[in-house]
Structures are given as C-alpha cells and as structure tokens.
Design a protein around this motif. Structure first.
Motif, PDB file in Angstrom:
ATOM      1  N   TYR A  72      55.733  60.638  36.451  1.00 39.11           N
ATOM      2  CA  TYR A  72      54.277  60.785  36.389  1.00 39.11           C
ATOM      3  C   TYR A  72      53.661  59.628  35.600  1.00 39.11           C
ATOM      4  O   TYR A  72      52.680  59.022  36.025  1.00 39.11           O
ATOM      5  N   TYR A  73      54.250  59.311  34.461  1.00 40.29           N
ATOM      6  CA  TYR A  73      53.729  58.224  33.640  1.00 40.29           C
ATOM      7  C   TYR A  73      53.919  56.862  34.300  1.00 40.29           C
ATOM      8  O   TYR A  73      53.086  55.967  34.121  1.00 40.29           O
ATOM      9  N   SER A  74      54.982  56.688  35.072  1.00 38.95           N
ATOM     10  CA  SER A  74      55.150  55.417  35.784  1.00 38.95           C
ATOM     11  C   SER A  74      54.055  55.248  36.832  1.00 38.95           C
ATOM     12  O   SER A  74      53.546  54.144  37.035  1.00 38.95           O
ATOM     13  N   GLN A  75      53.664  56.354  37.478  1.00 42.80           N
ATOM     14  CA  GLN A  75      52.556  56.271  38.441  1.00 42.80           C
ATOM     15  C   GLN A  75      51.235  56.015  37.720  1.00 42.80           C
ATOM     16  O   GLN A  75      50.383  55.285  38.237  1.00 42.80           O
ATOM     17  N   LEU A  76      51.068  56.587  36.536  1.00 51.11           N
ATOM     18  CA  LEU A  76      49.854  56.298  35.756  1.00 51.11           C
ATOM     19  C   LEU A  76      49.799  54.829  35.363  1.00 51.11           C
ATOM     20  O   LEU A  76      48.730  54.202  35.403  1.00 51.11           O
ATOM     21  N   THR A  77      50.942  54.267  35.000  1.00 54.75           N
ATOM     22  CA  THR A  77      51.001  52.851  34.643  1.00 54.75           C
ATOM     23  C   THR A  77      50.668  51.982  35.849  1.00 54.75           C
ATOM     24  O   THR A  77      49.935  50.990  35.724  1.00 54.75           O
ATOM     25  N   GLU A  78      51.180  52.367  36.994  1.00 58.30           N
ATOM     26  CA  GLU A  78      50.875  51.625  38.220  1.00 58.30           C
ATOM     27  C   GLU A  78      49.378  51.678  38.524  1.00 58.30           C
ATOM     28  O   GLU A  78      48.763  50.665  38.881  1.00 58.30           O
ATOM     29  N   LEU A  79      48.776  52.842  38.351  1.00 59.92           N
ATOM     30  CA  LEU A  79      47.338  52.995  38.568  1.00 59.92           C
ATOM     31  C   LEU A  79      46.554  52.148  37.570  1.00 59.92           C
ATOM     32  O   LEU A  79      45.553  51.513  37.935  1.00 59.92           O
ATOM     33  N   ASN A  80      47.008  52.122  36.346  1.00 57.92           N
ATOM     34  CA  ASN A  80      46.355  51.309  35.323  1.00 57.92           C
ATOM     35  C   ASN A  80      46.414  49.819  35.671  1.00 57.92           C
ATOM     36  O   ASN A  80      45.455  49.083  35.447  1.00 57.92           O
ATOM     37  N   LYS A  81      47.533  49.372  36.231  1.00 59.96           N
ATOM     38  CA  LYS A  81      47.660  47.968  36.650  1.00 59.96           C
ATOM     39  C   LYS A  81      46.675  47.641  37.771  1.00 59.96           C
ATOM     40  O   LYS A  81      46.097  46.564  37.804  1.00 59.96           O
ATOM     41  N   ILE A  82      46.501  48.585  38.685  1.00 56.80           N
ATOM     42  CA  ILE A  82      45.542  48.374  39.776  1.00 56.80           C
ATOM     43  C   ILE A  82      44.138  48.240  39.201  1.00 56.80           C
ATOM     44  O   ILE A  82      43.371  47.359  39.595  1.00 56.80           O
ATOM     45  N   TYR A  83      43.785  49.120  38.264  1.00 56.59           N
ATOM     46  CA  TYR A  83      42.465  49.026  37.627  1.00 56.59           C
ATOM     47  C   TYR A  83      42.309  47.695  36.886  1.00 56.59           C
ATOM     48  O   TYR A  83      41.233  47.086  36.909  1.00 56.59           O
ATOM     49  N   ALA A  84      43.364  47.230  36.228  1.00 57.98           N
ATOM     50  CA  ALA A  84      43.293  45.963  35.501  1.00 57.98           C
ATOM     51  C   ALA A  84      43.077  44.798  36.463  1.00 57.98           C
ATOM     52  O   ALA A  84      42.293  43.887  36.184  1.00 57.98           O
ATOM     53  N   ARG A  85      43.768  44.845  37.610  1.00 54.20           N
ATOM     54  CA  ARG A  85      43.579  43.787  38.605  1.00 54.20           C
ATOM     55  C   ARG A  85      42.155  43.796  39.146  1.00 54.20           C
ATOM     56  O   ARG A  85      41.535  42.746  39.314  1.00 54.20           O
ATOM     57  N   GLU A  86      41.627  44.981  39.432  1.00 50.77           N
ATOM     58  CA  GLU A  86      40.260  45.080  39.928  1.00 50.77           C
ATOM     59  C   GLU A  86      39.261  44.603  38.886  1.00 50.77           C
ATOM     60  O   GLU A  86      38.267  43.956  39.220  1.00 50.77           O
ATOM     61  N   GLU A  87      39.523  44.937  37.640  1.00 44.54           N
ATOM     62  CA  GLU A  87      38.628  44.500  36.559  1.00 44.54           C
ATOM     63  C   GLU A  87      38.666  42.974  36.424  1.00 44.54           C
ATOM     64  O   GLU A  87      37.637  42.334  36.215  1.00 44.54           O
ATOM     65  N   LYS A  88      39.853  42.415  36.563  1.00 41.56           N
ATOM     66  CA  LYS A  88      39.995  40.960  36.467  1.00 41.56           C
ATOM     67  C   LYS A  88      39.252  40.267  37.615  1.00 41.56           C
ATOM     68  O   LYS A  88      38.592  39.255  37.408  1.00 41.56           O
ATOM     69  N   LYS A  89      39.368  40.841  38.823  1.00 37.71           N
ATOM     70  CA  LYS A  89      38.658  40.267  39.970  1.00 37.71           C
ATOM     71  C   LYS A  89      37.155  40.362  39.789  1.00 37.71           C
ATOM     72  O   LYS A  89      36.421  39.422  40.061  1.00 37.71           O
ATOM     73  N   SER A  90      36.689  41.519  39.337  1.00 42.13           N
ATOM     74  CA  SER A  90      35.245  41.704  39.209  1.00 42.13           C
ATOM     75  C   SER A  90      34.681  40.892  38.048  1.00 42.13           C
ATOM     76  O   SER A  90      33.530  40.472  38.093  1.00 42.13           O
ATOM     77  N   SER A  91      35.450  40.647  37.004  1.00 42.61           N
ATOM     78  CA  SER A  91      34.933  39.855  35.887  1.00 42.61           C
ATOM     79  C   SER A  91      34.840  38.374  36.267  1.00 42.61           C
ATOM     80  O   SER A  91      34.018  37.648  35.737  1.00 42.61           O
ATOM     81  N   GLY A  92      35.654  37.926  37.200  1.00 41.63           N
ATOM     82  CA  GLY A  92      35.595  36.539  37.657  1.00 41.63           C
ATOM     83  C   GLY A  92      34.386  36.264  38.523  1.00 41.63           C
ATOM     84  O   GLY A  92      33.926  35.142  38.645  1.00 41.63           O
ATOM     85  N   ARG A  93      33.804  37.281  39.108  1.00 40.69           N
ATOM     86  CA  ARG A  93      32.663  37.117  40.007  1.00 40.69           C
ATOM     87  C   ARG A  93      31.330  37.255  39.281  1.00 40.69           C
ATOM     88  O   ARG A  93      30.286  37.116  39.876  1.00 40.69           O
TER      89      ARG A  93
END
Length: 144
Positions: free
Chosen positions: A115-136
């Motif tokens: 369960y926590y590994s899936q939460l970590t994976e979800l957190n990485k997706i959010y971090a990638r999206e945040e990084k993309k949106s902050s660059g724009r």
C-alpha cells in the motif's frame, strides 16, 4: 487533463482502504511486540474468565455428588488439579494466540508495505506534474 495512471493507482488505494485496509492499517501502527503483547494480555483475561465459567458449570452439573461426598474428598488435591488444568489451558491458548497474531502481524505488514509503495508511486506522479506545471508558469514571478 486526467492522468489515467494516477486514477488507476488512486482507485486501487481506495479499494484497499475500504477492503483489507480496514483490518491491516490499524495493525501496522503497532510494533510487533506491542501488538502480540496486547493480544496475549487479552488472551489471559479471556482464558481466565472462560476457565472459571467452565469449572463453575462442571461444579453445578456435579453439585449433588459434590455435596454428598465433600467430606470424603481431598480438597487440596482437587484445588491443585484445577490450578494445573488452568495453567495447561492458559499455556496452550497463549501459544496458539502468539502464533496467530504473529502470522496476522506479518500479513498486515506485507500488505501495508505494498500500500505504501503505491502511495509513493502516486506521490512521484504528483511531483512530476508539479514540476511540469511550475515550468510553465510566469517567468521570474511567483504563483498564487
């Protein structure tokens, strides 16, 4: 735009929280020794109450015989047999409780680890999206 991978992970997490998670997530908050220790304490009290009820039921069932022959009986040996029987039952149930709760604890830990590994994976997706949106965003400015 909706990220399908994120939605799939969130759905799995929600299903886990509503299913197995209700049983396993509270277990994961304990240390192994605390979890098993609490189970053994509960086991001690339940075995004691149960054994006393069984002895009382047997005494009531054989009440007439006991009242007629109480003067012939060795009450000290009867008490020793009752205490030895109690100790045997307590040890047997304690061993079974220890085994059961150890297995249950390890299953819960394994399940919660996934369960926590899936939460970590979800957190990485959010971090990638945040990084993309902050660059724009606004060049040189700050975002509100």
């Amino acid at each position: 735009m909706i990220n399908e991978e994120k939605v799939k992970i969130m759905t799995k997490l929600a299903m886990y929280e509503q299913g197995k998670g209700r049983k396993y997530l509270p277990v994961s908050k304990y240390y192994r020794s605390d979890y098993i220790g609490l189970a053994l304490i509960k086991n001690f009290f339940l075995v004691t109450i149960g054994y006393c009820l069984i002895v009382a039921a047997v005494a009531v069932y054989f009440g007439e015989y006991l009242l007629e022959n109480i003067h012939k009986m060795n009450l000290i040996m009867l008490g020793v047999y009752i205490v030895i029987g109690y100790l045997i039952v307590l040890v047997a149930y304690s061993v079974l409780t220890y085994i059961q709760y150890s297995v249950q604890y390890y299953r819960a830990k394994k399940s919660v680890r996934e369960y926590y590994s899936q939460l970590t994976e979800l957190n990485k997706i959010y971090a990638r999206e945040e990084k993309k949106s902050s660059g724009r965003g606004n060049a040189g400015g700050y975002r509100k």
